[in-house]
Design an enzyme around this catalytic site. Structure first.
Site, mmCIF file in Angstrom:
data_model
loop_
_atom_site.group_PDB
_atom_site.id
_atom_site.type_symbol
_atom_site.label_atom_id
_atom_site.label_comp_id
_atom_site.label_asym_id
_atom_site.label_seq_id
_atom_site.Cartn_x
_atom_site.Cartn_y
_atom_site.Cartn_z
ATOM 1 C CB SER A 258 -0.955 0.017 1.197
ATOM 2 O OG SER A 258 -0.239 0.178 2.402
ATOM 3 C CE LYS B 96 -3.025 2.040 4.758
ATOM 4 N NZ LYS B 96 -2.832 1.170 3.576
#
Length: 413
Positions: free
Chosen positions: A203, A259
């Site tokens: 990701s 993230k």
């Protein structure tokens, strides 16, 4: 009946009896022992790592020369470690003397603990004999004479058994206390200072590769109380746009995610045709490549596979970093948002924009959008310290997974 001695500190008693020549010889011996310990290259690497991380955090532009220098030093320390390991195991004399020196240190340390604990219950004459014999053990250890050191350690062991035998049994509280101290130190380091984190998915490609091991700065945002997910006070600053953070997923607290912070409290975030728009201002990005290949991991099949993506260079509030956009979805006119970030929360996205369970998609949960509370943020990712990913050393032996030396000490931007 022998008189009891006053409280004895064995180390201090030994130091008082050393001659200037013995002190000089001991200093040289201590340095030699330190530099030939397997901990030496690891300690030197740790000492260099702290100013390196501080430098690249305070002045990111220095990474261009600081990272190659740190990488070279790290590889030198690896070679140092391997050379020590080979030498210590190939030389029979070195192997034997090191074991004896270890036994001697353990025995002297035990005697010191007992003499400090019994507080003068041992006769003065016995304390003197133990001190003198401990000095003989130390002298034999410095000389490196295996036979003599063996004999001196045996004599000290006999004296210890004779005069301190009744006090040698370690109490349960001693064991529990030692274990509790070690556990407390480990908890303080992981809770307040630094914690390692392994990148499990793609990701954050291409910024972070699958298998990268990063160090997480635990104190920059404040001391977080685990399980309660509370930050009682801030230390340096609040999370900022562009920070790469590790957090405990508020939707599924059994998982930690990594993230990039896109929006901070009060921001309105939109994604229009792949462009991040914050408070009505599109964040600049430049096209770098339309056929950029990344290596992803298939958990079901247990194998690596290639993906062709579109690579951009994005400037998020002054933080430049790479992002990926799926080549198939690139021509679409998608609009996501607007998302209004509530107080004490952040809005996060992965740099692999079409392959990330982030705030846009409920962080993998059933809800439409999910923000990360400040109390769930564990810290800011600082630097890659190890990478076991696609390619690299020995990858042919392990299904494509190898040691990625090129990733060592890569700053997380």
């Amino acid at each position: 009946m022998n008189a009891a001695s006053p409280p004895v500190k064995l180390g201090a008693a030994m130091a008082a009896r050393r001659t200037p020549e013995q002190l000089k010889a001991r200093r040289q011996w201590v340095w030699r022992e330190m530099l030939t310990s397997l901990w030496a290259p690891l300690s030197l690497l740790g000492i260099a790592f702290v100013p390196y991380v501080t430098l690249i955090e305070v002045a990111p532009s220095t990474a261009g020369w600081a990272q190659p220098a740190m990488k070279g030093f790290g590889l030198l320390m690896v070679a140092y470690f391997v050379a020590l390991l080979i030498w210590r195991n190939v030389s029979p004399k070195e192997k034997a003397i090191r074991q004896l020196r270890h036994d001697a240190r353990e025995l002297i340390a035990e005697d010191e603990r007992i003499l400090a604990r019994v507080q003068g219950k041992v006769p003065a004459q016995a304390s003197e004999r133990i001190t003198e014999q401990a000095l003989r053990v130390e002298t034999a250890s410095m000389e490196g004479d295996v036979a003599r050191l063996q004999a001196e350690v045996k004599t000290l062991e006999a004296l210890t058994a004779e005069h301190l035998g009744a006090y040698r049994k370690q109490s349960a509280w001693d064991f529990i206390g030692g274990f509790a101290k070690a556990l407390l130190i480990a908890l303080v380091i992981r809770t307040v200072i630094v914690e390692p984190y392994r990148i499990p998915s793609g990701s954050m490609l291409p910024t972070l590769q699958i298998g990268d091991q990063v160090f997480v700065n635990k104190f920059i945002y404040g001391v977080r109380i685990p399980f309660l997910n509370v930050v009682p006070f801030r230390i340096v600053r609040a999370p900022a746009r562009g920070d790469v953070i590790v957090f405990n997923n508020p939707v599924d607290e059994s998982k930690d995610f990594i993230k990039r912070v896109i929006g901070v409290p009060g921001d309105t975030v939109e994604i229009v045709d792949g462009v991040v728009v914050i408070n009505g201002q599109p964040q600049p990005r430049q096209l770098v490549s339309t056929d950029y290949v990344v290596h992803n991991w298939n958990e079901q099949g247990g194998e690596w596979f290639d993906e062709e993506e579109v690579l951009y260079r994005e400037d998020l509030a002054g933080v430049e970093h790479a992002t990926l956009q799926n080549a198939v979805q690139q021509p679409s006119k998608a609009r996501e948002g607007p998302f209004v970030v509530p107080a004490d929360h952040v809005f996060v996205m992965g740099d692999n924009r079409n392959n990330s369970l982030d705030s846009r998609y409920g962080l993998g949960g059933p809800i439409r959008v999910a923000y990360v509370p400040f109390g769930h943020i564990k810290g800011k990712a600082m630097v890659v310290w190890l990478s076991l990913g696609y390619g690299g050393l020995l990858s042919n032996l392990f299904g494509g997974t190898g040691l990625r030396v090129d990733r060592f000490f890569e700053p997380v931007r």
